[in-house]
Motif scaffolding. Structure first.
Motif: not given
Length: 270
Positions: A254-268
């Motif tokens: 994923m490559d995008g805004s920090t808020d969006d990417v971090m949300k998905e990364y933390e779910k992962f």
């Protein structure tokens, strides 16, 4: 009609803004492969080793690790870009390749300006004192002797090396890993860089030093540089970077805004 015209004007303005951005790093379908020498790869006589070289036969104990797999992205002047991912995902490998320290197996990396890699493993001369390393480090980055003299005390103060004694006059080998990493960052951050690559540097030192480091990165961005930050500290990424690239198993997830990417990364990771 007025609403349509307004929308078209906004879209045109946004296009103009995007078109004026200056690319600093272009990563184009990059693959990086390590050759790992396993047990037994160094065994045998010199004659047998020379024979393999001449015949171009590969040692059976050498295996290849595909560390980065087809990653592409473009960074722009004024950006601070976070790189996140699990251990062994290829983040540090990607930084080293951007810095020109690792060759690509396929694909290409283009940089506008000189990339400077700063990490906890960056080499300083252990037998020299801290102050000698500050001077040599600054000269190596292209500063004049007059600039070094002007900035020397600010570098020492920023690092906090002397807060508990006169450590700057001691050899680097007497420093803890945290002290050495703080001094490395302080030296590198004393100069405006075209592209500054930081590998876990903000994970060292106390919270006060981390705040100083984050403030300095913001200053570097204002001075028209681009900053890449690899860190396992999610808060450092959030506080420093408005854009984040997530790499997992060598692939761009994923490559995008920090808020969006971090949300998905933390779910992962939960």
């Amino acid at each position: 009609m007025a609403d349509t015209a307004t929308t078209e004007t906004r879209e045109a303005a946004m296009t103009d803004v995007q078109d004026t951005r200056v690319p600093t790093v272009v990563v184009d379908d990059v693959h990086i492969v390590y050759k790992v020498h396993g047990a037994g790869s160094g065994k045998g006589s010199a004659t047998s080793a020379l024979s393999r070289i001449i015949s171009k036969k590969r040692s059976p104990a050498i295996r290849e690790v595909h560390a980065v797999r087809g990653i592409s992205f473009t960074s722009y002047r004024g950006e601070a870009v976070g790189l996140i991912g699990s251990n062994g995902s290829g983040k540090s490998t990607m930084l080293a390749a951007i810095a020109g320290l690792l060759p690509t197996e396929r694909g290409a990396i283009y940089t506008n300006g000189q990339p400077s890699l700063l990490g906890v493993n960056a080499a300083l001369m252990n037998d020299l004192t801290g102050d000698r390393n500050v001077i040599l480090g600054c000269l190596a980055m292209g500063m004049s002797p007059a600039e070094v003299k002007t900035r020397y005390q600010d570098i020492v103060d920023f690092s906090g090396i002397n807060e508990k004694g006169d450590f700057i006059s001691l050899p680097m080998r007497t420093y803890s890993s945290g002290m050495a990493a703080r001094l490395r960052f302080s030296i590198a951050a004393a100069k405006t860089h075209d592209v500054l690559l930081i590998d876990e540097a903000l994970a060292t030192g106390d919270q006060k030093f981390q705040r100083r480091s984050e403030d300095r990165i913001r200053e570097l961005r204002k001075e028209a540089g681009t900053v890449f930050l690899v860190s396992h500290n999610n808060n450092s990424i959030r506080d420093t970077c408005e854009r984040t690239i997530w790499i997992e198993k060598g692939e761009l997830v994923m490559d995008g805004s920090t808020d969006d990417v971090m949300k998905e990364y933390e779910k992962f990771n939960h």
